[in-house]
Design a protein around this motif. Structure first.
Motif, PDB file in Angstrom:
ATOM      1  N   VAL A  49      65.583 -13.171  -4.071  1.00  0.00           N
ATOM      2  CA  VAL A  49      64.894 -12.136  -3.490  1.00  0.00           C
ATOM      3  C   VAL A  49      64.656 -12.419  -1.965  1.00  0.00           C
ATOM      4  N   TRP A  53      66.006 -10.554   1.164  1.00  0.00           N
ATOM      5  CA  TRP A  53      65.118  -9.455   2.142  1.00  0.00           C
ATOM      6  C   TRP A  53      65.471  -9.487   3.224  1.00  0.00           C
ATOM      7  N   ALA A  84      61.971 -10.409  10.938  1.00  0.00           N
ATOM      8  CA  ALA A  84      61.080 -10.334   9.667  1.00  0.00           C
ATOM      9  C   ALA A  84      61.595 -11.089   8.506  1.00  0.00           C
ATOM     10  N   LEU A  86      60.740 -12.981   4.490  1.00  0.00           N
ATOM     11  CA  LEU A  86      60.035 -12.996   3.300  1.00  0.00           C
ATOM     12  C   LEU A  86      59.710 -14.286   2.695  1.00  0.00           C
ATOM     13  N   MET A  88      58.387 -16.543  -0.550  1.00  0.00           N
ATOM     14  CA  MET A  88      57.779 -16.557  -1.903  1.00  0.00           C
ATOM     15  C   MET A  88      56.743 -17.723  -2.155  1.00  0.00           C
ATOM     16  N   THR A 120      53.275 -13.377  -2.174  1.00  0.00           N
ATOM     17  CA  THR A 120      54.583 -13.331  -0.865  1.00  0.00           C
ATOM     18  C   THR A 120      53.666 -13.257   0.228  1.00  0.00           C
ATOM     19  N   VAL A 122      55.127 -11.791   4.485  1.00  0.00           N
ATOM     20  CA  VAL A 122      55.834 -11.473   5.244  1.00  0.00           C
ATOM     21  C   VAL A 122      55.798 -12.056   6.476  1.00  0.00           C
TER      22      VAL A 122
END
Lengths: 149, 234
Positions: A49, A53, A84, A86, A88, A120, A122
């Motif tokens: 993910v 993202w 941008a 992401l 984790m 998370t 961003v």
């Protein structure tokens, strides 16, 4: 001499509903014993993910019935800065909430609903405010599908 | 004493569960094979997708409206608001968002009865106690007055827009990080951010753009104030 006096009376028995399990979807079978999904699989999924993202691949990681999926896809195109990313950070509290067996084109598939907490952040660059890191904690609900015998 | 014979009025022979639900009840474990994941490498057949997300705190990266500009369950309108949220100054406090948000919008400049006919004005009126807010265009505005031509010489329509708190009223004054000056001259079409502070300590950040909608003529130009955000910062 004593005389017993009897009265015949009827009474309405109250209807007391016995709680029953939620009905499974049409054609689904219950499992005999819930086999918890390996947290390592969730860890791997979260990594995917994070990598997907802000790319087109993210669409494949959402179920078809993810709420307002098309709106999310549009928002990723129009509202999210292209740089941008992401990240984790941590995850935990992995729980298998529900499990069932469904028939998927002749193949028996075990479908598990799993929840996990994920921390998370961003990261993106703003021309005015510089580099920004936006943290978040969310509970993710996963659908895990595994073919079984 | 002879007990009366029990008389059975009726008997209950209905099943507790309806047939379709009984069909879904699991068989005894001993009669079922254990479910075994197929494949020598089960990971190849594994499909994991996200069905739902529930925000606990901070950013929700799967928010359908604003995957980045959201924080603590609220969708934000700008990166500046996000910065404030990250700093802990909630960009949309429950006690002020409704009042100040009334000024988010636009108004055409108007004239003032006490000023030359070629002068045009817009204004932002804020009650620092209740945080009610209103746009006006009559030459007044305790938080900010927008004036064309600006007060700076030579006072031409083409100079831009002079912006200053109403010092005749004295409720607000510029405050850091804005420079505390007599007048800020804002260029038309440019997004400008100013901070003002009321005498009761309330500080407000105002983001606006002034657009020129009519050419500068002897009778004055035509302008429109567009306020994009008004937020309490302290």
């Amino acid at each position: 001499m004593s005389v017993a006096i009897f009265g015949y009376a009827q009474h309405m028995r109250a209807l007391s509903v016995i709680p029953t399990p939620d009905a499974l979807p049409e054609g689904a079978e219950p499992v005999a014993n819930v086999a918890p999904v390996d947290p390592g699989k969730i860890d791997s999924a979260l990594g995917k993910v994070a990598g997907a993202w802000n790319t087109e691949s993210m669409n494949e990681l959402l179920t078809d019935d993810y709420y307002d999926k098309s709106r999310f896809q549009d928002a990723m195109q129009t509202e999210v800065p292209k740089d941008a990313r992401l990240r984790m950070n941590t995850f935990g509290a992995v729980q298998t909430l529900q499990q069932m067996i469904v028939d998927d084109g002749g193949q028996r598939v075990r479908v598990s609903t799993v929840s996990a907490m994920a921390n998370t952040q961003v990261e993106f660059n703003d021309p005015k405010n510089g580099s920004l890191v936006v943290p978040g904690t969310n509970e993710l609900i996963f659908e895990v599908r595994e073919p079984v015998r | 004493m002879v007990l009366a014979q029990e008389i059975i009025l009726d008997s209950d022979t209905d099943f507790v569960f309806p047939q379709d639900l009984r069909d879904r009840l699991p068989e005894p474990a001993s009669q079922r094979e254990a479910d075994t994941v197929l494949g020598s490498r089960p990971e190849e057949n594994l499909v994991i997708k996200i069905r739902d997300i529930r925000n606990v705190s901070g950013n929700n990266f799967l928010n359908q409206e604003q995957p980045v500009l959201n924080f603590n369950g609220r969708v934000l309108t700008s990166v500046d608001d996000l910065v404030l949220a990250l700093q802990g100054s909630d960009a949309n406090d429950d006690d002020n968002s409704t009042g100040l948000s009334a000024c988010v919008g636009s108004i055409n400049f108007g004239t003032s009865a006490t000023s030359p006919a070629d002068f045009r004005f817009a204004g932002i009126q804020i009650d620092p106690n209740t945080l009610s807010c209103a746009l006006r265009n009559d030459g007044k505005g305790n938080a900010l007055i927008f004036q064309n031509p600006p007060g700076t010489a030579p006072q031409l329509c083409t100079q831009g827009i002079g912006v200053f708190p109403d010092r005749l009223v004295g409720t607000f004054e510029f405050t850091a990080p804005s420079a505390v000056v007599t007048e800020v001259v804002a260029a038309t079409g440019a997004l400008t951010t100013l901070f003002v502070r009321a005498t009761n300590g309330t500080e407000v950040r105002i983001q606006f753009t002034v657009n020129q909608t009519g050419a500068c003529v002897a009778a004055g130009g035509e302008f429109q104030l567009v306020v994009s955000s008004v937020t309490k910062v302290n």
